[in-house]
Design an enzyme around this catalytic site. Structure first.
Site, PDB file in Angstrom:
ATOM      1  N   ASP A 121       0.824  -1.212   0.000  1.00 48.94           N
ATOM      2  CA  ASP A 121       0.000   0.000   0.000  1.00 48.94           C
ATOM      3  C   ASP A 121       0.859   1.264   0.000  1.00 48.94           C
ATOM      4  OD1 ASP A 121      -2.188   1.712   0.137  1.00 48.94           O
ATOM      5  OD2 ASP A 121      -2.440   1.485   2.309  1.00 48.94           O
ATOM      6  N   ARG A 262       3.580  12.382  11.132  1.00 47.37           N
ATOM      7  CA  ARG A 262       2.241  12.340  10.527  1.00 47.37           C
ATOM      8  C   ARG A 262       1.570  11.072  11.028  1.00 47.37           C
ATOM      9  NH1 ARG A 262      -0.163   9.533   6.321  1.00 47.37           N
ATOM     10  NH2 ARG A 262      -1.644  10.602   4.979  1.00 47.37           N
ATOM     11  N   ASP A 264      -0.817   8.515  10.727  1.00 48.28           N
ATOM     12  CA  ASP A 264      -1.594   8.010   9.590  1.00 48.28           C
ATOM     13  C   ASP A 264      -2.929   7.429  10.061  1.00 48.28           C
ATOM     14  OD1 ASP A 264      -1.781   7.035   6.787  1.00 48.28           O
ATOM     15  OD2 ASP A 264      -1.726   5.073   7.771  1.00 48.28           O
ATOM     16  N   GLU A 306      -3.554  12.824  10.291  1.00 46.93           N
ATOM     17  CA  GLU A 306      -4.178  12.588   8.985  1.00 46.93           C
ATOM     18  C   GLU A 306      -5.642  12.226   9.235  1.00 46.93           C
ATOM     19  OE1 GLU A 306      -4.903   9.985   5.144  1.00 46.93           O
ATOM     20  OE2 GLU A 306      -4.348   9.063   7.034  1.00 46.93           O
ATOM     21  N   HIS A 373      -0.584  12.340  -2.006  1.00 46.60           N
ATOM     22  CA  HIS A 373      -0.328  11.034  -2.638  1.00 46.60           C
ATOM     23  C   HIS A 373      -1.616  10.218  -2.745  1.00 46.60           C
ATOM     24  CE1 HIS A 373      -0.699  10.127   1.516  1.00 46.60           C
ATOM     25  NE2 HIS A 373      -0.628   8.839   1.304  1.00 46.60           N
ATOM     26  N   ASP A 374      -2.670  10.656  -2.006  1.00 42.97           N
ATOM     27  CA  ASP A 374      -3.935   9.935  -2.037  1.00 42.97           C
ATOM     28  C   ASP A 374      -4.883  10.561  -3.057  1.00 42.97           C
ATOM     29  OD1 ASP A 374      -3.443   7.883  -0.246  1.00 42.97           O
ATOM     30  OD2 ASP A 374      -3.918   9.120   1.494  1.00 42.97           O
TER      31      ASP A 374
END
Ligand code: GLC
Length: 617
Positions: A121, A262, A264, A306, A373-374
């Site tokens: 992922d 960060r 996640d 996030e 990036h998402d």
């Protein structure tokens, strides 16, 4: 044994005692008075404090003396995959000159810890929190990079993937083999009774690419909870050993010299039957605990949450001013709303979103971005849009059609992500340049369209830079990097369209950034100039007063910022035709910081996709 402060330094004692009562209270509430576990956590914390390098402690000290260090107008971020940008960590270190040329002093390196070659992922399935993925380098390389960054005044941000581990992580392997201790680190079930119960209330993150929230492990004869991909096993934070071990892992990472963590997928870390398993109160308790741990052990370190959720779910992750949780959060609603305005040429929703954000306490710092990036999820304020007669499902369809380039007049080139035929829902992928029309115009050799697309791209960057908080550019956007379709041919990536906008950084094109008239130069020079202007004026600081102004044209967004004796009127035309901002700021002459033109801030004409940053003289 009870943790004793006797042997601790005075500095540590002071910081520890300032938080002790609350920390113990929250921990004991979460884990039913498990004092043994609490003492274990305290031991670990002191160990990492002792191991912290002198230079990092000095940084902690400086930042404690200037707690506003990240709130001004000086930080500018860039996010990147290490391999896509420069091969490996050593490569990134060698490219720090380029990063500085981009005016960047905060870099977010996408996940770089060890992860399986295939099922990873994009690095968000960590198999070893103590090891860098070998093809990217070593922990020593990471430490060297962090040192060099600090030397240059650059802060380093890294992900901490805390909701799950890879199925290849040592804990997961042991659990799979039947070790009850490690099965207790995850959500393991004998049969599907409880999983089925959960499925009734828990929505899906990847409805198409990874449906369901559980995975059957044939070899272990058990079900395991997997909110994301089947190979990402959710950790059970109901077990205090999991929290303690994960805090150990994050502190170890921080001590390599990381400035910003960060966290996640943080809304997902606590699960409870009968709920949607998102944003539960225990999540906030854990984030608050993390914040206190950092303030005690490494007070110079920031937490970036996030939280990709509906607007009302995001802000609570700041905690309160007295009991803060995250230092920074992604301004995700504003990001998605910005693209909504690009597609509709109507800024009303963005104006209302900005009004909400500008009313929040100035202590809350948002990370502003155009894309990451998402995918871009269409988490808009639909009840508000309904007043304009727009209905959620059909509006999302319009947005997706527009950005797929399927709508008449659309210039964008995007792809769908997790399109769910049952709900009609889908998200969107694409680089900023491709979504703005640069890719299409270049492909069709249309100079006028290209000019427009570049103007739109620059205008969006100018808008991002005018918001309070920390602007973060996705590496490549500064030179107009286009979509990368090669992922379709890669069996490891082809299922996940987010790879469309995670392509290799085109160094050959980047070289053209100094070639007058090239696409790269036309973008790079303008974006750099905006970034430099932002740093020069206190009116861009996060604590400036901000309000929107009516322009009486639904395509023109007007924002006013004021601080000390500076006042800025920023105007953005989201349509491709000339418009007038019918504003009446009758307090003298203004200078456009971008073009140096002098003009009054009264009935200002803007060309298609035009932007003004008018500073009052
Ligand atoms: C975060 C990441 C995303 C990843 C997910 C699961 O949302 O940004 O890329 O797929 O977490 O770890």
């Amino acid at each position: 044994m009870e943790f004793s402060l006797d042997a601790c330094t005075e500095e540590y004692k002071g910081r520890f005692l300032a938080h002790y009562d609350e920390l113990k209270w929250l921990y004991c509430e979460l884990y039913e008075n498990r004092m043994d576990a609490f003492n274990d956590l305290c031991d670990r914390m002191y160990r990492y404090y002792q191991q912290r390098r002198e230079s990092l402690r000095e940084l902690d000290q400086q930042r404690m003396e200037h707690p506003d260090w990240y709130r001004g107008n000086q930080l500018l971020g860039m996010m990147m995959y290490v391999d896509a940008f420069a091969g490996d960590l050593e490569g990134v270190r060698k490219q720090l000159d380029y990063i500085e040329e981009c005016n960047v002093n905060y870099i977010h390196l996408m996940p770089l810890l060890d992860a399986p070659e295939e099922k990873n992922d994009g690095g968000y399935a960590v198999s070893d929190f103590r090891k860098v993925k070998p093809d990217l380098g070593t922990m020593e390389d990471l430490e060297r990079l962090a040192e060099e960054c600090h030397h240059r005044g650059i802060s380093l941000c890294l992900d901490f993937v805390m909701n799950h581990t890879s199925e290849e992580h040592e804990w997961a392997r042991k659990a799979r083999k039947g070790d009850p201790t490690y099965q207790g680190y995850y959500y393991f079930y004998e049969d599907d009774t409880i999983p089925k119960e959960y499925e009734r209330t828990v929505p899906q993150v990847f409805p198409t690419t990874a449906p369901g929230n559980f995975t059957w492990l044939a070899d272990a004869g058990k079900y395991v909870m997997t909110t994301f991909y089947p190979y990402q096993w959710d950790l059970d934070y109901g077990n205090p050993a999991v929290l303690n071990e994960m805090m150990d892992n994050v502190l170890n990472l921080i001590n390599q010299g990381i400035d910003i963590i960060r966290i996640d997928a943080v809304p997902y870390i606590w699960k409870q039957l009968g709920t949607d398993c998102r944003n539960l109160p225990q999540v906030h308790t854990i984030v608050r605990i993390m914040r206190m741990i950092c303030e005690i052990v490494c007070p110079g370190v920031l937490l970036l949450g996030e939280v990709v959720m509906a607007p009302d779910k995001v802000v609570p992750y700041f905690g309160t001013v007295e009991k803060p949780e995250c230092h920074m959060l992604y301004n995700v609603t504003t990001m998605a709303t910005t693209w909504n305005c690009v597609a509709t040429k109507d800024i009303r929703l963005l104006k209302q979103q900005m009004d909400i954000v500008s009313r929040l306490p100035k202590e809350y710092v948002f990370l502003n971005y155009l894309r990451c990036h998402d995918d871009i999820g269409w988490g808009l304020d639909y009840p508000w849009l309904e007043q304009l007669g727009l209905e959620e499902v059909s509006h999302k369809k319009y947005l997706n059609d527009f950005f797929l380039g399927q709508y008449p007049g659309s210039f964008a080139r995007g792809e769908l992500y997790n399109s769910d035929p049952t709900s009609g829902d889908a998200r969107l992928c694409g680089t900023t340049a491709s979504l703005c029309g640069i890719e299409k115009a270049l492909y069709e050799h249309k100079a006028d369209d290209l000019e427009k697309a570049i103007r739109l791209d620059v205008m969006l960057h100018a808008y991002m830079l005018v918001q309070s908080g920390i602007p973060v550019i996705y590496s490549g956007d500064e030179i107009g990097q286009e979509n990368d379709y090669s992922y379709h041919e890669d069996p490891k990536k082809c299922e996940d369209s987010r790879y469309l906008h995670r392509g290799k950084f085109p160094w050959d094109l980047a070289e053209k950034r100094t070639e007058k008239g090239s696409v790269q130069e036309r973008l790079f020079a303008k974006i750099c100039r905006l970034e430099q202007i932002r740093r020069l004026h206190s009116v861009f600081e996060s604590d400036a007063a901000v309000w929107t102004v009516d322009t009486w044209d639904n395509s023109v967004l007007g924002i006013i910022r004021a601080k000390d004796d500076e006042k800025l009127v920023a105007l953005f035309n989201f349509s491709d035709t000339e418009r007038t901002a019918w504003i009446k700021e009758e307090d003298g002459m203004y200078t456009d910081l971008i073009s140096a033109k002098k003009l009054p801030a009264i009935d200002v004409k803007l060309p298609g996709y035009g932007v003004y940053w008018l500073l009052k003289n």
